[in-house]
Design a protein around this motif. Structure first.
Motif, PDB file in Angstrom:
ATOM      1  N   THR A  86       0.854  -1.297  -0.043  1.00 11.77           N
ATOM      2  CA  THR A  86       0.040  -0.032  -0.017  1.00 11.77           C
ATOM      3  C   THR A  86       0.820   1.286  -0.147  1.00 11.77           C
ATOM      4  O   THR A  86       1.789   1.190   0.721  1.00 11.77           O
ATOM      5  CB  THR A  86      -0.930   0.032   1.234  1.00 11.77           C
ATOM      6  OG1 THR A  86      -1.711  -1.186   1.188  1.00 11.77           O
ATOM      7  CG2 THR A  86      -1.751   1.297   1.237  1.00 11.77           C
TER       8      THR A  86
ATOM      9  N   LEU B 161       0.681   5.417   0.273  1.00 17.01           N
ATOM     10  CA  LEU B 161      -0.134   6.620   0.884  1.00 17.01           C
ATOM     11  C   LEU B 161       0.328   7.664   0.018  1.00 17.01           C
ATOM     12  O   LEU B 161       1.759   8.109  -0.030  1.00 17.01           O
ATOM     13  CB  LEU B 161      -0.042   6.421   2.439  1.00 17.01           C
ATOM     14  CG  LEU B 161      -0.856   7.929   3.105  1.00 17.01           C
ATOM     15  CD1 LEU B 161      -2.423   7.252   2.915  1.00 17.01           C
ATOM     16  CD2 LEU B 161      -0.604   8.063   4.455  1.00 17.01           C
TER      17      LEU B 161
ATOM     18  N   HIS C 267      -4.529   1.953   7.288  1.00 12.12           N
ATOM     19  CA  HIS C 267      -3.967   1.390   6.069  1.00 12.12           C
ATOM     20  C   HIS C 267      -2.485   0.741   6.030  1.00 12.12           C
ATOM     21  O   HIS C 267      -2.149   0.115   4.916  1.00 12.12           O
ATOM     22  CB  HIS C 267      -4.034   2.605   4.899  1.00 12.12           C
ATOM     23  CG  HIS C 267      -5.274   3.005   4.845  1.00 12.12           C
ATOM     24  ND1 HIS C 267      -6.384   2.404   3.982  1.00 12.12           N
ATOM     25  CD2 HIS C 267      -6.143   4.230   5.326  1.00 12.12           C
ATOM     26  CE1 HIS C 267      -7.346   3.227   3.981  1.00 12.12           C
ATOM     27  NE2 HIS C 267      -7.126   4.225   4.704  1.00 12.12           N
TER      28      HIS C 267
ATOM     29  N   PRO D   2       0.599   1.604   5.553  1.00 14.25           N
ATOM     30  CA  PRO D   2       1.381   1.826   4.226  1.00 14.25           C
ATOM     31  C   PRO D   2       2.935   1.234   4.231  1.00 14.25           C
ATOM     32  O   PRO D   2       3.500   1.347   5.273  1.00 14.25           O
ATOM     33  CB  PRO D   2       1.273   3.314   3.992  1.00 14.25           C
ATOM     34  CG  PRO D   2       1.077   4.045   5.293  1.00 14.25           C
ATOM     35  CD  PRO D   2       0.634   3.037   5.903  1.00 14.25           C
TER      36      PRO D   2
ATOM     37  N   THR E 152       8.229   1.630   6.965  1.00 11.91           N
ATOM     38  CA  THR E 152       7.748   2.464   6.038  1.00 11.91           C
ATOM     39  C   THR E 152       8.772   3.398   5.267  1.00 11.91           C
ATOM     40  O   THR E 152       9.370   4.211   6.113  1.00 11.91           O
ATOM     41  CB  THR E 152       6.587   3.387   6.551  1.00 11.91           C
ATOM     42  OG1 THR E 152       5.565   2.267   6.840  1.00 11.91           O
ATOM     43  CG2 THR E 152       5.816   4.253   5.478  1.00 11.91           C
TER      44      THR E 152
END
Length: 388
Positions: A2, A4, A90, A92, A140
């Protein structure tokens, strides 16, 4: 995986989101609070290119490019509770942070705008960095578009990020000093320092993408439909010099150069800027350290910009002249900026679009929206023309 993308309703954020989604199975979460639309309306201007709302854009992405991996979340990144929920839900693997109040002139209007710009930009970035730490998402990859404006205009080649400092016979690599010239540009200097601290304290992998002045209206993905277009600002506050010069030409005014105009500024096309961010969101996702990229393809003088716009404008039937006026600003009108960009060019490979090609794109777009340009000409004409 994912990704973002913050500021995803914006000039750079929207086409970047489209390309990331088009490159594979990546899920792309778009975040914005539509503030840019409000700022431009506040100063009495508009995007020359009509831009659809978020729902219509996502529908067009599905219809035109068969992209079902885009979703949109509306929210304010200065609200820490919102950011915390966003990251926790989410999770990310990459954050592409393009959200900011991006206008130096807007930040200079008065103290309220200066305070707003610094509060908005710094709080949003801090919330994201601390949010990653507190959500246990320190793997991340955090990518932020800062600006080459943090460097100022030194009289030596600008390194890609740091500089070597020598004192009393000893030397070390140090961050480039903050030499920004506006309240907006200083927010990006502070962000760069905060990202460095977040990397040191939280071990978050960071890419500080110091983006040059971006020009152009289209990317490969946005060309396919009017419903996919990104915004195009041409006013004094939010329009870059290339975009304002093109608007002057389309409205029938001379392109205005203050003084000699031989000073060079760093530029990158919209197409190339998008590609750099997409590479960092996908192929370069294994980065572990803190890396600075000078997202610039070349430095161009103001007078070369004006002459190129005049030449291309004539191809489109506009009788464009270049006029020089006394410079009201105290600046070196012959400053030869040199800026290193080896890391960035290795990221994108060959430059996709030359400056002249980008200017042609702009004229292709603006010839379709002459009425909007002419209606708002008081928003981009310098005083020397507006008073005539």
């Amino acid at each position: 995986m994912t990704v973002l993308v913050t500021g995803a309703d914006g000039y750079l954020g929207w086409p970047t989101s489209l390309r990331i989604a088009a490159r594979g199975e990546t899920r792309v979460v778009l975040v914005d609070n539509f503030a840019r639309r409000g700022w431009v309306e506040e100063i009495g201007s508009t995007s020359a290119v009509p831009i659809a709302d978020a729902d219509e854009r996502l529908a067009a992405a599905r219809d035109v490019h068969d992209l079902g991996n885009l979703s949109f979340v509306e929210g304010d990144l200065t609200d820490k509770a919102f950011v915390d929920r966003l990251l926790q839900v989410h999770e990310p693997s990459t954050v592409i942070h393009t959200a900011a109040q991006p206008s130096a002139p807007y930040s200079q209007i008065d103290g309220d705008r200066a305070n707003y710009t610094q509060d908005n930009n710094l709080q949003a970035t801090r919330n994201l960095l601390w949010g990653l730490e507190e959500a246990d998402l320190t793997d991340t990859h955090f990518v932020e578009t800062t600006t080459t404006g943090v460097y100022g205009a030194p009289d030596f080649p600008i390194p890609e990020g740091g500089a070597k400092m020598r004192h009393r016979g000893q030397e070390d690599d140090v961050p480039f000093p903050a030499m920004a010239g506006s309240w907006y540009h200083l927010t990006k200097s502070h962000d760069a320092a905060n990202m460095r601290l977040a990397h040191q304290q939280f071990d978050i992998p960071i890419s500080d993408v110091r983006t040059a002045i971006v020009y152009g209206t289209e990317t490969e993905e946005t060309r396919a439909s009017d419903r996919l277009k990104t915004r195009f600002d041409f006013d004094y506050y939010f329009g870059t010099v290339t975009h304002r010069f093109c608007a002057q030409a389309v409205a029938g005014y001379p392109v205005t150069v203050y003084g000699k105009g031989e000073q060079r500024k760093p530029f990158v096309s919209l197409e190339d800027a998008v590609e750099g961010l997409v590479q960092l969101a996908t192929d370069a996702n294994d980065e572990e350290g803190l890396t600075v990229y000078n997202q610039v393809t070349r430095a161009i003088s103001i007078v070369e910009i004006a002459d190129t716009i005049a030449e291309v404008g004539r191809e489109y039937g506009y009788d464009v002249e270049v006029e020089h006026f006394e410079n009201p600003r105290e600046e070196d009108e012959t400053h030869e900026m040199e800026i290193e960009n080896d890391r960035y060019t290795s990221l994108i490979g060959e430059q996709a679009q030359s400056f002249e090609e980008g200017v042609r794109d702009i004229f292709e777009t603006l010839t379709r929206h002459e009425d909007t340009i002419e209606t708002h000409e008081d928003r981009f004409l310098p005083g020397v023309l507006a008073d005539d």
